[in-house]
Design a protein around this motif. Structure first.
Motif, PDB file in Angstrom:
ATOM      1  N   GLN A  37       0.238  -5.700   8.266  1.00  0.00           N
ATOM      2  CA  GLN A  37       0.458  -4.728   9.334  1.00  0.00           C
ATOM      3  C   GLN A  37       1.497  -3.741   8.824  1.00  0.00           C
ATOM      4  O   GLN A  37       2.473  -4.136   8.163  1.00  0.00           O
ATOM      5  N   THR A  38       1.280  -2.458   9.138  1.00  0.00           N
ATOM      6  CA  THR A  38       2.191  -1.419   8.668  1.00  0.00           C
ATOM      7  C   THR A  38       2.750  -0.617   9.835  1.00  0.00           C
ATOM      8  O   THR A  38       2.268  -0.714  10.968  1.00  0.00           O
TER       9      THR A  38
ATOM     10  N   ARG B 298       1.023   4.589   8.187  1.00  0.00           N
ATOM     11  CA  ARG B 298       1.399   4.253   6.806  1.00  0.00           C
ATOM     12  C   ARG B 298       0.351   3.438   6.049  1.00  0.00           C
ATOM     13  O   ARG B 298       0.546   3.132   4.876  1.00  0.00           O
ATOM     14  N   ALA B 299      -0.757   3.090   6.685  1.00  0.00           N
ATOM     15  CA  ALA B 299      -1.717   2.168   6.060  1.00  0.00           C
ATOM     16  C   ALA B 299      -2.258   2.688   4.728  1.00  0.00           C
ATOM     17  O   ALA B 299      -2.307   1.952   3.740  1.00  0.00           O
ATOM     18  N   GLU B 300      -2.680   3.928   4.676  1.00  0.00           N
ATOM     19  CA  GLU B 300      -3.264   4.461   3.441  1.00  0.00           C
ATOM     20  C   GLU B 300      -2.246   4.488   2.308  1.00  0.00           C
ATOM     21  O   GLU B 300      -2.545   4.085   1.178  1.00  0.00           O
TER      22      GLU B 300
ATOM     23  N   ALA C  72      -1.535   0.888   1.145  1.00  0.00           N
ATOM     24  CA  ALA C  72      -2.657   0.353   0.361  1.00  0.00           C
ATOM     25  C   ALA C  72      -2.626   0.889  -1.068  1.00  0.00           C
ATOM     26  O   ALA C  72      -2.848   0.137  -2.031  1.00  0.00           O
TER      27      ALA C  72
ATOM     28  N   GLU D 199      -7.318  -2.456   0.427  1.00  0.00           N
ATOM     29  CA  GLU D 199      -8.093  -1.534   1.262  1.00  0.00           C
ATOM     30  C   GLU D 199      -7.381  -1.349   2.589  1.00  0.00           C
ATOM     31  O   GLU D 199      -6.878  -2.310   3.167  1.00  0.00           O
ATOM     32  N   TYR D 200      -7.346  -0.115   3.093  1.00  0.00           N
ATOM     33  CA  TYR D 200      -6.838   0.059   4.448  1.00  0.00           C
ATOM     34  C   TYR D 200      -8.019   0.012   5.398  1.00  0.00           C
ATOM     35  O   TYR D 200      -9.098   0.509   5.098  1.00  0.00           O
TER      36      TYR D 200
ATOM     37  N   THR E 126      -9.414  -0.851   9.812  1.00  0.00           N
ATOM     38  CA  THR E 126      -9.073  -0.762  11.227  1.00  0.00           C
ATOM     39  C   THR E 126      -9.096  -2.166  11.815  1.00  0.00           C
ATOM     40  O   THR E 126      -9.726  -3.064  11.276  1.00  0.00           O
TER      41      THR E 126
ATOM     42  N   TYR F 191      -5.075  -5.737  11.703  1.00  0.00           N
ATOM     43  CA  TYR F 191      -4.328  -5.546  10.463  1.00  0.00           C
ATOM     44  C   TYR F 191      -4.686  -4.177   9.915  1.00  0.00           C
ATOM     45  O   TYR F 191      -5.769  -3.652  10.169  1.00  0.00           O
ATOM     46  N   ASP F 192      -3.779  -3.604   9.142  1.00  0.00           N
ATOM     47  CA  ASP F 192      -3.960  -2.255   8.628  1.00  0.00           C
ATOM     48  C   ASP F 192      -4.425  -2.219   7.178  1.00  0.00           C
ATOM     49  O   ASP F 192      -5.087  -1.280   6.755  1.00  0.00           O
ATOM     50  N   VAL F 193      -4.048  -3.241   6.416  1.00  0.00           N
ATOM     51  CA  VAL F 193      -4.389  -3.301   4.999  1.00  0.00           C
ATOM     52  C   VAL F 193      -4.807  -4.737   4.673  1.00  0.00           C
ATOM     53  O   VAL F 193      -4.164  -5.687   5.110  1.00  0.00           O
TER      54      VAL F 193
END
Length: 78
Positions: free
Chosen positions: A9-10, A14-16, A19, A32-33, A35, A38-40
């Motif tokens: 979780q970010t 910030r996920a991309e 990752a 991988e980011y 949906t 979890y984000d990543v």
């Protein structure tokens, strides 16, 4: 070889970036980011479980923007 998935979780937005930074770390097979809750999602690998826990996982957790991780070792059915 020991492998695991890390669910990350970010901070919002910030996920991309997370990752991409995680993907460059030693021991990271893929990042991988996504949906969902979890984000990543990251796949990590190491020679031993001890090395995975002592080296690879902490290096991922130090990335700025990560708020929580869950490490799920892959059960080998061989």
């Amino acid at each position: 070889m020991v492998e695991a998935y890390m669910l990350i979780q970010t901070e919002v937005g910030r996920a991309e970036v997370v990752a991409k930074q995680v993907a460059a770390l030693p021991g990271v097979v893929s990042a991988e980011y996504v949906t969902g809750p979890y984000d990543v999602v990251v796949r990590v690998a190491s020679a031993t479980e001890d090395d995975l826990a002592a080296s690879v996982v902490p290096s991922v957790q130090q990335i700025a923007g990560i708020t929580r991780t869950l490490t799920c070792p892959i059960a080998d059915a061989d």
